[in-house]
Design a protein around this motif. Structure first.
Motif, PDB file in Angstrom:
ATOM      1  N   MET A   1     -33.990 106.847  87.817  1.00  0.00           N
ATOM      2  CA  MET A   1     -35.247 107.446  88.308  1.00  0.00           C
ATOM      3  C   MET A   1     -36.121 106.366  88.933  1.00  0.00           C
ATOM      4  O   MET A   1     -36.275 105.282  88.364  1.00  0.00           O
ATOM      5  N   ASN A   2     -36.684 106.664  90.092  1.00  0.00           N
ATOM      6  CA  ASN A   2     -37.574 105.743  90.786  1.00  0.00           C
ATOM      7  C   ASN A   2     -39.009 106.062  90.395  1.00  0.00           C
ATOM      8  O   ASN A   2     -39.515 107.155  90.686  1.00  0.00           O
ATOM      9  N   VAL A   3     -39.681 105.152  89.712  1.00  0.00           N
ATOM     10  CA  VAL A   3     -41.061 105.357  89.261  1.00  0.00           C
ATOM     11  C   VAL A   3     -42.004 104.607  90.194  1.00  0.00           C
ATOM     12  O   VAL A   3     -41.868 103.391  90.378  1.00  0.00           O
ATOM     13  N   ILE A   4     -42.936 105.327  90.781  1.00  0.00           N
ATOM     14  CA  ILE A   4     -43.893 104.730  91.723  1.00  0.00           C
ATOM     15  C   ILE A   4     -45.287 104.803  91.108  1.00  0.00           C
ATOM     16  O   ILE A   4     -45.910 105.874  91.071  1.00  0.00           O
ATOM     17  N   HIS A   5     -45.763 103.703  90.584  1.00  0.00           N
ATOM     18  CA  HIS A   5     -47.130 103.648  90.060  1.00  0.00           C
ATOM     19  C   HIS A   5     -48.093 103.442  91.220  1.00  0.00           C
ATOM     20  O   HIS A   5     -47.854 102.624  92.113  1.00  0.00           O
TER      21      HIS A   5
END
Length: 222
Positions: A1-5
């Motif tokens: 999963m790509n998490v973009i904060h």
């Protein structure tokens, strides 16, 4: 999963992420009147219906241009006149969307750039776009200011406007006061630089069945 904060990113990057995921977005091709009576036209895709009574729409307009710290012409005209027209953006006028979106010097007519024609509106003074098959004549109901108005990717005017009149071409109607969505051929904005056309071949439909009807159907089956 790509998490973009989102923290630590530039306003432009944050807006870009939102713009690439909140899609497709309808495009309000807005006409306004400048102080000399000229017709300004520009596309806005941060745009949505709000409610039916009063019949309101919302359009988000940036507080300033990208290239300079000046306010957008569309906003200056709306602020002065309190009205504007949303013209439906369709396949027929799609080739000029980016051309009229450019930040021209004041006094340059986007109508001339695109070779579009104005037509008198029914209720408001601002002309509608003859090349579009539907027009929402609007009067400003409320303006909500948000963000940092010194940044073109932060400061915005959220314009809530009442639709006081709608005019449509016969070509998109199925019956009196009934619009046929399969004939509209609307264009939506995807993530830059892409668009999508809602042609009949791209549409599908689903019937909406109320939960109460499902309950009745289940009771009958038992």
């Amino acid at each position: 999963m790509n998490v973009i904060h989102m923290s630590g990113r530039s306003p432009a990057h944050k807006q870009g992420l939102l713009s690439q995921l909140v899609v497709p977005r309808p495009i309000a091709m807005i006409t306004t009147l400048d102080p000399d009576g000229g017709v300004n036209v520009a596309p806005y895709s941060y745009y949505m219906p709000v409610c039916g009574e009063p019949p309101l729409i919302a359009v988000t307009i940036g507080a300033q241009r990208e290239a300079t710290a000046e306010p957008k012409d569309t906003w200056l005209n709306i602020e002065r006149t309190g009205e504007f027209v949303v013209n439906l953006t369709t396949v027929a006028i799609a080739e000029h969307i980016e051309a009229v979106a450019r930040e021209y010097p004041r006094g340059v007519s986007e109508m001339d750039v695109a070779d579009w024609r104005p037509v008198p509106s029914q209720v408001v003074d601002t002309p509608s776009l003859a090349d579009s098959p539907a027009h929402l004549e609007c009067r400003v109901h409320e303006v909500i200011d948000r963000g940092d108005h010194t940044s073109c990717f932060s400061g915005v005017h959220i314009v809530l406007a009442e639709v006081v009149c709608i005019t449509t071409d016969d070509s998109i109607m199925s019956a009196p006061d009934r619009i046929d969505p399969t004939r509209v051929r609307a264009v939506g904005r995807m993530g830059f630089p892409y668009f999508v056309a809602a042609g009949e071949e791209a549409l599908f439909h689903q019937e909406r069945v109320a939960y109460a009807e499902l309950e009745r159907a289940g009771t009958s089956a038992n």
